[in-house]
Design a protein around this motif. Structure first.
Motif, PDB file in Angstrom:
ATOM      1  N   GLY A 152       0.836  -1.194   0.000  1.00  0.00           N
ATOM      2  CA  GLY A 152       0.000   0.000   0.000  1.00  0.00           C
ATOM      3  C   GLY A 152       0.866   1.237   0.000  1.00  0.00           C
ATOM      4  N   ALA A 153       0.214   2.387  -0.141  1.00  0.00           N
ATOM      5  CA  ALA A 153       0.929   3.659  -0.129  1.00  0.00           C
ATOM      6  C   ALA A 153       1.048   4.164   1.300  1.00  0.00           C
ATOM      7  N   VAL A 154       2.252   4.528   1.695  1.00  0.00           N
ATOM      8  CA  VAL A 154       2.514   5.062   3.029  1.00  0.00           C
ATOM      9  C   VAL A 154       3.237   6.397   2.866  1.00  0.00           C
ATOM     10  N   SER A 155       2.763   7.391   3.583  1.00  0.00           N
ATOM     11  CA  SER A 155       3.336   8.728   3.459  1.00  0.00           C
ATOM     12  C   SER A 155       4.773   8.767   3.962  1.00  0.00           C
ATOM     13  N   SER A 156       5.544   9.685   3.387  1.00  0.00           N
ATOM     14  CA  SER A 156       6.909   9.918   3.861  1.00  0.00           C
ATOM     15  C   SER A 156       6.940  10.928   5.005  1.00  0.00           C
ATOM     16  N   ASP A 157       5.759  11.409   5.458  1.00  0.00           N
ATOM     17  CA  ASP A 157       5.744  12.357   6.568  1.00  0.00           C
ATOM     18  C   ASP A 157       6.038  11.626   7.884  1.00  0.00           C
ATOM     19  N   SER A 158       6.013  12.355   8.993  1.00  0.00           N
ATOM     20  CA  SER A 158       6.418  11.766  10.276  1.00  0.00           C
ATOM     21  C   SER A 158       5.494  10.631  10.696  1.00  0.00           C
ATOM     22  N   TYR A 159       4.186  10.799  10.462  1.00  0.00           N
ATOM     23  CA  TYR A 159       3.262   9.706  10.778  1.00  0.00           C
ATOM     24  C   TYR A 159       3.570   8.474   9.930  1.00  0.00           C
ATOM     25  N   GLY A 160       3.818   8.702   8.655  1.00  0.00           N
ATOM     26  CA  GLY A 160       4.114   7.580   7.770  1.00  0.00           C
ATOM     27  C   GLY A 160       5.366   6.831   8.179  1.00  0.00           C
ATOM     28  N   GLN A 161       6.372   7.573   8.634  1.00  0.00           N
ATOM     29  CA  GLN A 161       7.597   6.932   9.095  1.00  0.00           C
ATOM     30  C   GLN A 161       7.332   6.069  10.324  1.00  0.00           C
TER      31      GLN A 161
END
Length: 315
Positions: free
Chosen positions: A45-54
């Motif tokens: 799936g797609a996961v954000s590179s932002d802090s939450y995604g990390q």
């Protein structure tokens, strides 16, 4: 390996008057639950590179989930605000537009690893487009080559037209080996059918097993040759978020343990095996309900719950 496809997001959960951000998303929870149960699993799936995604990616890795199939997105992490009702049920308000949830185009679907023998898909990822068309394309591509597990995990607040969703769900159920749903899912998808008729209808589409969770009452399940009803386990409830995801993962893990599920196993599942698997899954769900946020149990914790006496406060 089981490949779990779908969304990874952040749940905003009420925590004594303030909101606490916890990892969430049905597919994310399921991948973590399988990993904690020592089932080889990857997240797609797609996961954000932002802090939450990390943080989401690290939590997957901490649970021994393979993240090599993640699509890293520059869009922000999607969010869901959890609203708790007095009866223990949850409703959700979603922030999905222009987030990583939508950043999963069908043309960029990766090839699956050779040792991936099953695909698990559900929740928002099969209901909203994008990315639903990508996951449907994945199932169409892999049907017949890999086992398919479907969990609708309905969110009425955002799923849209029930008739349209029902048509998609039934088409995918015809590809599936296992369909897991809740009584609330069944009531939304099939509002005019009793639960027993829903099980019969879905089993007729071809899955080997259909399992239906019933909250505090436990769960029922059908195979081609057996039907079981397993009562719930009384626990002190902190939260019900993720309980269904833990149930689904534990059901798969137990069927694997029983050698009733796997890449080369397609025989009928008898009553004793089905009952043990559903009992294990109900225990996993009960443990999850004792925690705030979707925190699935380990095998040791499930075993301890099965040995422990029930208490007076029901799930």
């Amino acid at each position: 390996m089981i490949v779990v496809g779908g969304e990874a997001l952040v749940d905003l959960v009420d925590d004594g008057g303030s909101r606490r951000a916890v990892a969430g998303g049905g597919p994310f929870n399921t991948a973590v639950a399988l990993g904690r149960l020592e089932v080889p699993v990857a997240f797609l799936g797609a996961v954000s590179s932002d802090s939450y995604g990390q943080i989401l990616t690290q939590l997957l890795r901490d649970a021994n989930v393979d993240t090599s199939l993640e699509r890293r997105s520059e869009l922000p992490t999607p969010q869901a605000t959890v609203h708790r009702a007095d009866d223990g049920r949850n409703s959700y308000t979603f922030s999905l537009a222009a987030t990583a949830f939508t950043d999963f185009p069908a043309e960029l679907l990766p090839p699956l690893p050779e040792d991936a023998w099953a695909i698990h898909v559900g929740t928002l990822a099969l209901a909203l487009d994008p990315p639903a068309s990508a996951y449907v394309a994945l199932l169409d591509r892999e049907a017949g080559a890999r086992r398919i597990i479907i969990d609708p995990n309905v969110r009425p607040e955002i799923f849209g037209d029930a008739d349209e969703y029902r048509r998609r769900f039934e088409r995918l159920a015809r590809l599936a080996d296992i369909v897991k749903l809740s009584e609330d899912d069944a009531a939304w998808i099939y509002p005019d059918l009793p639960l027993a008729d829903v099980l019969e209808l879905l089993l007729g589409f071809g899955p080997r097993i259909v399992a239906l969770t019933c909250g505090a009452s436990g769960a029922v399940a059908r195979s081609r040759i057996a039907a079981v009803r397993v009562p719930g386990i009384s626990v002190r409830v902190a939260d019900t978020v993720g309980a269904g995801d833990s149930f689904g993962a534990a059901l798969v893990a137990a069927l694997l343990d029983e050698q009733a599920l796997g890449p080369r196993l397609d025989g009928d599942v008898g009553e004793d095996v089905l009952r043990r698997a559903v009992t294990y899954a109900v225990a996993a769900s009960a443990v999850t309900c004792t925690r705030t946020g979707a925190v699935p149990p380990t095998r040791k914790e499930i075993d301890a719950r099965l040995r422990a006496p029930a208490i007076a406060d029901p799930v």
